[in-house]
Design a protein around this motif. Structure first.
Motif, short mmCIF file in Angstrom:
data_model
loop_
_atom_site.label_atom_id
_atom_site.label_comp_id
_atom_site.label_asym_id
_atom_site.label_seq_id
_atom_site.Cartn_x
_atom_site.Cartn_y
_atom_site.Cartn_z
N ALA A 164 -6.24 5.29 9.05
CA ALA A 164 -5.34 5.59 7.93
C ALA A 164 -3.88 5.59 8.36
CB ALA A 164 -5.71 6.93 7.31
N ARG A 165 -3.60 6.15 9.52
CA ARG A 165 -2.20 6.18 9.98
C ARG A 165 -1.69 4.79 10.31
NH1 ARG A 165 0.02 11.05 10.63
NH2 ARG A 165 -1.37 12.86 10.47
N GLN A 166 -2.57 3.91 10.74
CA GLN A 166 -2.17 2.52 10.98
C GLN A 166 -1.99 1.77 9.66
OE1 GLN A 166 -1.55 1.12 14.13
NE2 GLN A 166 -1.71 3.27 14.76
N ARG A 167 -2.97 1.93 8.78
CA ARG A 167 -3.00 1.15 7.54
C ARG A 167 -1.92 1.57 6.56
NH1 ARG A 167 -2.50 -1.99 4.53
NH2 ARG A 167 -3.91 -3.08 3.11
N PHE A 168 -1.57 2.85 6.55
CA PHE A 168 -0.62 3.37 5.57
C PHE A 168 0.69 3.80 6.21
CE2 PHE A 168 -4.95 4.85 4.01
CZ PHE A 168 -5.19 3.68 3.32
N SER A 169 1.09 3.09 7.25
CA SER A 169 2.28 3.45 8.03
C SER A 169 3.59 3.26 7.26
CB SER A 169 2.34 2.62 9.31
OG SER A 169 2.52 1.24 9.00
N GLY A 170 3.57 2.41 6.24
CA GLY A 170 4.80 2.11 5.50
C GLY A 170 5.43 0.80 5.91
N THR A 171 4.78 0.06 6.81
CA THR A 171 5.33 -1.24 7.26
C THR A 171 5.51 -2.19 6.09
OG1 THR A 171 4.29 -0.97 9.43
CG2 THR A 171 4.94 -3.20 8.78
N GLU A 172 4.47 -2.29 5.25
CA GLU A 172 4.56 -3.21 4.09
C GLU A 172 5.64 -2.78 3.11
OE1 GLU A 172 1.81 -1.76 5.16
OE2 GLU A 172 0.12 -3.18 5.25
N PHE A 173 5.78 -1.46 2.93
CA PHE A 173 6.81 -0.97 2.02
C PHE A 173 8.21 -1.28 2.56
CE2 PHE A 173 9.65 2.68 0.90
CZ PHE A 173 9.96 2.24 -0.37
N ALA A 174 8.41 -1.06 3.85
CA ALA A 174 9.72 -1.34 4.44
C ALA A 174 10.08 -2.81 4.29
CB ALA A 174 9.72 -0.94 5.92
N PRO A 207 0.82 -1.22 0.00
CA PRO A 207 0.00 0.00 0.00
C PRO A 207 0.85 1.26 0.00
CG PRO A 207 -0.76 -1.57 1.66
CD PRO A 207 0.57 -2.06 1.17
N HIS A 208 0.29 2.33 -0.50
CA HIS A 208 0.99 3.61 -0.47
C HIS A 208 1.27 4.01 0.98
CE1 HIS A 208 0.57 4.23 -4.73
NE2 HIS A 208 -0.74 4.13 -4.68
N ALA A 209 2.52 4.36 1.27
CA ALA A 209 2.93 4.68 2.64
C ALA A 209 2.62 6.14 2.95
CB ALA A 209 4.41 4.38 2.81
N LEU A 210 1.36 6.50 2.92
CA LEU A 210 0.95 7.89 3.11
C LEU A 210 1.34 8.43 4.48
CD1 LEU A 210 -2.63 7.62 1.58
CD2 LEU A 210 -0.74 8.91 0.61
N ALA A 211 1.29 7.58 5.51
CA ALA A 211 1.54 8.05 6.87
C ALA A 211 3.01 8.10 7.21
CB ALA A 211 0.80 7.16 7.87
N ALA A 212 3.86 7.51 6.38
CA ALA A 212 5.30 7.54 6.66
C ALA A 212 5.85 8.96 6.55
CB ALA A 212 6.04 6.60 5.72
N ALA A 213 5.34 9.70 5.59
CA ALA A 213 5.77 11.09 5.39
C ALA A 213 4.59 11.89 4.86
CB ALA A 213 6.95 11.15 4.42
N PRO A 214 3.60 12.15 5.71
CA PRO A 214 2.39 12.84 5.25
C PRO A 214 2.69 14.26 4.78
CG PRO A 214 2.41 12.68 7.64
CD PRO A 214 3.55 11.84 7.15
N VAL A 215 1.94 14.69 3.77
CA VAL A 215 2.07 16.06 3.28
C VAL A 215 1.50 17.01 4.32
CG1 VAL A 215 1.30 17.69 1.51
CG2 VAL A 215 1.96 15.35 0.87
N THR A 216 2.23 18.06 4.62
CA THR A 216 1.76 19.08 5.56
C THR A 216 0.92 20.11 4.80
OG1 THR A 216 3.72 18.82 6.95
CG2 THR A 216 2.44 20.84 7.22
N PRO A 217 -0.36 20.25 5.15
CA PRO A 217 -1.19 21.23 4.44
C PRO A 217 -0.64 22.64 4.58
CG PRO A 217 -2.54 19.76 5.80
CD PRO A 217 -1.11 19.52 6.18
#
Length: 414
Positions: free
Chosen positions: A387-397, A180-190
């Motif tokens: 979302a922060r749990q699901r897209f944490s980047g664990t799978e990508f790492a 999954p996309h690791a959105l929560a690993a480095a979230p965009v700051t609004p």
């Protein structure tokens, strides 16, 4: 407000688009797959855990954003990475000399029909003895035959959802990994932009529908969203719909349909400007509700990013978005499955189906969310947590570790 310039299609591409869709795609994919370098068997071992991320890094598209998300995740997770401009729409940069020197794996955010052509542009010498990963996303449960031609060009396939993986497994069994996309690993700051900056009413409940017409008008299904909003709220001034549409200028017929559906509604506005990632995130944060009555998603970046920002998401209850959006953290809209028919001929495959969102279900969800601020707050808080749990980047790492530490004596069987 940082505005991005929407780049024009190359003149040759405009000419190419005049030919019938299906024959031109089959011909181009078949020829480039035959000419393209194949995934080699003798791979030199990578060093230092470095990875190359390729894709249309400068283009406003789902695949381009996926590559940018992966690069940001690498930086946040301490993974050495380099971006490689690689695509058909934006062109492909000639890789720099230092990138030739090592054998770092290359993860290409380029779907199968275009991947062989991109490899040709990168060059055989650059691709040789390098592990190639295709990061592919597909939005239907059946993969078109066109995709098979690229299988010999990649060692493995990553994909952002289990929904997409199930389809890809039918053509590449044992070679598909869900990342999954690791959105929560480095979230965009609004950015600091607020409703006033975007011209949004301060007191109204704002619903945002955001999509790119380059991703298929029929699949994104904006007419259902417009109809649902109008049936739910009529012309109430305290209810407002913003249609954020990318690449609108390239699809005048689609825009004509959208404008006809909006008609003279005083509480609906169309926004065609392209914003920076930070400003786009700020726009989403300004909304109370994010609505996506899609027919199918291979991941669903807009709903996922909205959840990251704690927004209330109302979305079709089918395809990849069901993997992270439930009644516990959002408002799924019931639907029925119908044969997938795309007038552009892109999202079609024999026997494939996609969703037709139930308008009545969407209307009820919109009214319930708009009328209950406490409910929106509760759903938004839960959505952000999920979302922060699901897209944490664990799978990508984990996928990166496997990619850079596996044996390199052979290639996966095609």
């Amino acid at each position: 407000m940082a505005l991005l310039t929407e780049k024009e299609f190359h003149p040759l591409h405009s000419l190419w688009r005049r030919f019938p869709v299906a024959p031109r795609r089959r011909g181009a994919a078949g020829l480039t797959a035959w000419l393209a370098p194949k995934a080699g068997r003798d791979l030199l071992p990578p060093t230092g855990g470095e990875v190359l991320i390729g894709g249309e890094l400068d283009r406003e598209s789902g695949l381009g954003e996926g590559a940018r998300i992966m690069l940001r995740a690498c930086a946040a997770l301490g993974i050495p990475a380099h971006g490689v401009q690689a695509g058909l729409m934006e062109g492909t940069d000639r890789p720099s000399r230092e990138l030739f020197a090592d054998r770092a794996p290359l993860v290409l955010h380029v779907n199968a029909p275009s991947l062989p052509a991109v490899l040709l542009r990168l060059g055989r010498r650059f691709v040789s003895q390098r592990r190639i990963v295709g990061y592919w996303a597909w939005e239907l449960p059946v993969v078109p035959p066109l995709w098979r031609s690229a299988l010999a060009c990649v060692h493995e396939i990553w994909t952002p959802s289990a929904f997409s993986a199930r389809a890809l497994e039918t053509i590449a069994p044992g070679r598909v990994r869900v990342v999954p996309h690791a959105l929560a690993a480095a979230p965009v700051t609004p950015s600091h932009l607020d409703r006033q900056a975007f011209g949004l009413p301060q007191e109204a409940v704002v619903t945002l529908v955001s999509f790119s017409l380059a991703s298929s008008f029929e699949r994104k299904n904006p007419l259902a969203a417009i109809r649902s909003f109008r049936e739910a709220f009529g012309t109430r001034r305290d209810r407002f719909l913003l249609l954020k549409i990318s690449h609108a200028g390239h699809y005048p017929q689609d825009m004509a349909c959208i404008r006809a559906a909006v008609a003279d509604a005083p509480n609906i506005r169309i926004e065609e400007r392209l914003f920076s990632a930070e400003d786009s995130s700020a726009l989403t944060r300004c909304a109370d509700i994010v609505l996506s009555l899609h027919r199918s998603e291979g991941f669903g970046l807009v709903p996922a990013e909205a959840m990251m920002l704690g927004r209330t998401v109302i979305a079709t209850d089918w395809s990849a978005t069901t993997e992270f959006l439930s009644a516990d953290c959002g408002m799924p809209v019931s639907c029925r499955l119908i044969p997938a028919k795309d007038p552009r001929g892109v999202f079609e495959a024999k026997g494939a189906v996609w969703a037709d969102a139930d308008i009545g279900s969407a209307v009820l969800a919109l009214r319930r969310a708009a009328d209950n601020e406490d409910l929106r707050r509760q759903l938004g808080a839960r959505a952000e947590y999920i979302a922060r749990q699901r897209f944490s980047g664990t799978e990508f790492a984990a996928a990166h570790w496997s990619l850079t530490h596996r044996a390199t004596s052979g290639r996966d069987a095609a």
